[in-house]
Design a protein around this motif. Structure first.
Motif, PDB file in Angstrom:
ATOM      1  N   ILE A   4      -9.498  -4.835   3.046  1.00 30.43           N
ATOM      2  CA  ILE A   4      -8.237  -5.900   3.759  1.00 30.43           C
ATOM      3  C   ILE A   4      -8.862  -6.974   4.140  1.00 30.43           C
TER       4      ILE A   4
ATOM      5  N   GLU B 231      -8.808  -1.963  -4.069  1.00 32.56           N
ATOM      6  CA  GLU B 231      -8.023  -0.782  -4.022  1.00 32.56           C
ATOM      7  C   GLU B 231      -8.963   0.730  -5.125  1.00 32.56           C
TER       8      GLU B 231
ATOM      9  N   TYR C 153      -8.422   0.953   1.171  1.00 31.36           N
ATOM     10  CA  TYR C 153      -8.159  -0.843  -0.023  1.00 31.36           C
ATOM     11  C   TYR C 153      -8.828  -1.405   1.749  1.00 31.36           C
TER      12      TYR C 153
ATOM     13  N   ILE D  49      -7.276   1.907   5.529  1.00 35.45           N
ATOM     14  CA  ILE D  49      -7.622   0.744   5.388  1.00 35.45           C
ATOM     15  C   ILE D  49      -8.864  -0.806   5.934  1.00 35.45           C
TER      16      ILE D  49
ATOM     17  N   LYS E 124      -5.403  -5.719  10.363  1.00 33.65           N
ATOM     18  CA  LYS E 124      -5.466  -4.297  10.183  1.00 33.65           C
ATOM     19  C   LYS E 124      -3.911  -3.960  11.675  1.00 33.65           C
TER      20      LYS E 124
ATOM     21  N   ILE F 282       0.764  -1.446  -0.314  1.00 37.80           N
ATOM     22  CA  ILE F 282       0.243  -0.235  -0.025  1.00 37.80           C
ATOM     23  C   ILE F 282       0.811   1.220  -0.525  1.00 37.80           C
TER      24      ILE F 282
ATOM     25  N   ILE G 135      -4.605  -7.298   1.236  1.00 37.33           N
ATOM     26  CA  ILE G 135      -5.230  -6.066   0.392  1.00 37.33           C
ATOM     27  C   ILE G 135      -6.791  -6.882  -1.421  1.00 37.33           C
TER      28      ILE G 135
END
Ligand code: ADP
Ligand code: MG
Length: 250
Positions: A210, A220, A208, A40, A48, A30, A217
């Motif tokens: 996740i 995006e 992003y 995120i 995370k 990222i 990921i």
């Protein structure tokens, strides 16, 4: 490969981190450019906070690298730090003295550090609150002080890990608008963790997503209509389309 980008403040390249021989996050790549707000977004438990621990150097990744301003900082602490929801203010210190903590840790003279924090109070909408103690502050005000402290630690990049998760819905909305307002003034760059889709859409230039185990990921997404007021944009079709697209990925 880390290609040089003039306005790149953070770049994470192929980061994999395991606990007990099991990958928690895998091949995370990222980036964050100057002045950007990037979220995120992912369900809890997908890694995370682990990613933030790697970025701030608290954890060394098994694979991959972290660059700040194009310099490799993998595994180095003290360059960026992050704020999370349970960040506590020291109850025996007033607002200013809580704000100076990161400067003090770096060895700055206390009076000089206080001066630097006092200068920032109006920008963080804490003017006149410098002498107050945490027990005299509302939940939202405490979070403003935590944000100020995070800013004093690293002005270049703020890493915020679900900073508004513990607030009631109304305070949370106010804090989101407040954060955007502060960022306009300090021209800050933010990497922001959340599991709240609307929060991510409202605040971000890019998101992003996740997900999975190990967390990776999956998408995006550029947010094309940031900076409209909350009420304006809640009505748009575009928003419900974007929300639907994100929901499918979570
Ligand atoms: P998130 O912030 O997305 O909720 P975390 O990064 O906190 O997720 O945790 C991701 C996974 O890593 C979880 O399954 C958690 O149990 C595991 N984990 C987190 N910290 C540790 C640790 N110190 N030792 C072992 N497992 C951990
Ligand atoms: Mg977390």
């Amino acid at each position: 490969m880390n290609t040089y980008h003039n306005n790149r403040v953070l770049s994470v390249e192929g980061v994999t981190k395991e606990y007990n021989h099991k990958n928690i996050i895998e091949a995370i790549t990222i980036h964050l450019d100057k002045g950007e707000f990037v979220s995120i977004l992912g369900p809890s438990g997908c890694g995370k906070s682990t990613l933030f621990n790697v970025i701030s150097g608290l954890l060394e990744p098994e694979e991959g690298k972290v660059f700040i301003n194009n310099n490799e900082v993998t595994g180095k602490t003290g360059i960026v730090s992050y704020m999370h929801q349970k960040d506590l203010l020291l109850p025996w210190r007033n607002v200013v003295d809580n704000g100076i903590l990161p400067l003090e840790i770096r060895g700055m003279n206390k009076e000089e550090a206080r001066q630097k924090v006092i200068e920032m109070l109006p920008i963080f909408e804490l003017e006149g609150d410098g002498e107050k103690y945490p027990t005299q502050l509302s939940g939202g005000m405490k979070q403003r002080v935590s944000l100020l402290r995070a800013y004093m630690f690293s002005k270049e990049i703020m890493l915020l890990d679900e900073p508004f998760g513990g607030l009631d819905a109304i305070t949370r909305l106010k804090m989101q608008e407040y954060l955007l307002e502060v960022l306009r003034k300090i021209k800050g760059s933010v990497l922001f963790i959340t599991h709240d889709i609307d929060e991510a859409i409202f605040l971000s230039d890019r998101i992003y997503i996740i997900n999975g185990s190990p967390g990776h990921i999956v998408e995006e997404i550029a947010v094309p209509f940031k900076q409209l007021s909350t009420t304006d944009f809640i009505a748009t079709d575009e928003l419900s389309q974007l929300r639907g697209k994100i929901l499918k990925l979570l």
